[in-house]
Design a protein around this motif. Structure first.
Motif, PDB file in Angstrom:
ATOM      1  N   GLN A   1       5.873  -5.889  -7.435  1.00  0.00           N
ATOM      2  CA  GLN A   1       6.617  -4.776  -6.851  1.00  0.00           C
ATOM      3  C   GLN A   1       5.669  -3.703  -6.322  1.00  0.00           C
ATOM      4  O   GLN A   1       5.871  -3.163  -5.243  1.00  0.00           O
ATOM      5  CB  GLN A   1       7.597  -4.185  -7.871  1.00  0.00           C
ATOM      6  CG  GLN A   1       8.466  -3.080  -7.320  1.00  0.00           C
ATOM      7  CD  GLN A   1       9.278  -3.508  -6.101  1.00  0.00           C
ATOM      8  OE1 GLN A   1       9.819  -4.599  -6.053  1.00  0.00           O
ATOM      9  NE2 GLN A   1       9.353  -2.642  -5.107  1.00  0.00           N
TER      10      GLN A   1
ATOM     11  N   ALA B   1       5.394  -2.647  -2.392  1.00  0.00           N
ATOM     12  CA  ALA B   1       5.586  -1.257  -1.967  1.00  0.00           C
ATOM     13  C   ALA B   1       4.357  -0.734  -1.211  1.00  0.00           C
ATOM     14  O   ALA B   1       4.491  -0.062  -0.186  1.00  0.00           O
ATOM     15  CB  ALA B   1       5.884  -0.371  -3.182  1.00  0.00           C
TER      16      ALA B   1
ATOM     17  N   ARG C   1       4.244   0.436   2.685  1.00  0.00           N
ATOM     18  CA  ARG C   1       3.687   1.753   3.014  1.00  0.00           C
ATOM     19  C   ARG C   1       2.563   1.624   4.036  1.00  0.00           C
ATOM     20  O   ARG C   1       2.490   2.391   4.997  1.00  0.00           O
ATOM     21  CB  ARG C   1       3.197   2.434   1.735  1.00  0.00           C
ATOM     22  CG  ARG C   1       2.863   3.906   1.947  1.00  0.00           C
ATOM     23  CD  ARG C   1       2.566   4.600   0.626  1.00  0.00           C
ATOM     24  NE  ARG C   1       1.127   4.598   0.441  1.00  0.00           N
ATOM     25  CZ  ARG C   1       0.507   4.372  -0.701  1.00  0.00           C
ATOM     26  NH1 ARG C   1       1.197   4.130  -1.789  1.00  0.00           N
ATOM     27  NH2 ARG C   1      -0.789   4.409  -0.787  1.00  0.00           N
TER      28      ARG C   1
END
Length: 192
Positions: free
Chosen positions: A154, A158, A162
């Protein structure tokens, strides 16, 4: 097959009569394989590192062990990136100089060898550096529980989202080296 062979917890894996440990012992982020590939191309590379070279001063022996691993593993990543920046800067400079070589020298074997190394390719390197949780400690390089792996996946997902949302990551570097790094282990944006 040997990627799970992590000393001291897991023994080496035998493959065709030879024994292997995880490749991370030599290089956790093997950028060298990308550097050496031919033909060279403009490249967007992601280096994923479980260890952050930037950290706090340790206060006890457990923190010292964690910090030592952070420095040891991340320094190899930084060394490979620094090597790329220097090599690509030299390749670009060499390409520029070769444009000024007289035609009479172009068939010279040394000039041909230099021409094979010269290029104008550019590199963007996104360094996805995992930011440890306080509770992880020094076992995070060999702790593979389902919960831990899901947290790491995760976090990586992420960080990748980003990185790809930052328009600068996809822009061609304009610096003389032709290489730009983005260090997501720091909060303050692109590294160079």
């Amino acid at each position: 097959m040997a990627s799970g062979s992590l000393p001291p917890g897991f023994p080496a894996t035998e493959i065709d009569g030879e024994y292997f440990w995880d490749g991370g012992i030599i290089s956790n982020t093997p950028l060298q394989w990308v550097l050496d590939s031919r033909p060279r191309q403009d490249t967007l590379a992601f280096q994923v590192d479980l260890w952050n070279g930037y950290g706090e001063l340790p206060h006890d022996l457990t923190e010292v062990e964690v910090r030592e691993k952070e420095i040891r593993f991340s320094s190899r990543t930084r060394a490979a990136t620094n090597q790329l920046i220097k090599a690509q800067g030299l390749r670009k400079a060499l390409g520029h100089l070769l444009k000024h070589i007289p035609d009479t020298l172009r068939k010279d074997p040394e000039v041909r060898m230099m021409k094979e190394e010269a290029d104008e390719k550019v590199w963007n390197i996104v360094q996805l550096i995992y930011r440890s949780k306080k509770y992880e400690g020094c076992a995070k390089d060999y702790e593979f529980s389902r919960r831990t792996m899901e947290e790491h996946w995760q976090s990586g997902y992420a960080d990748t989202i980003r990185a790809l949302s930052d328009p600068e990551v996809l822009e061609r570097p304009a610096n003389p080296q032709g290489v730009r790094t983005f260090d997501l282990g720091k909060v303050s944006g692109p590294a160079s």
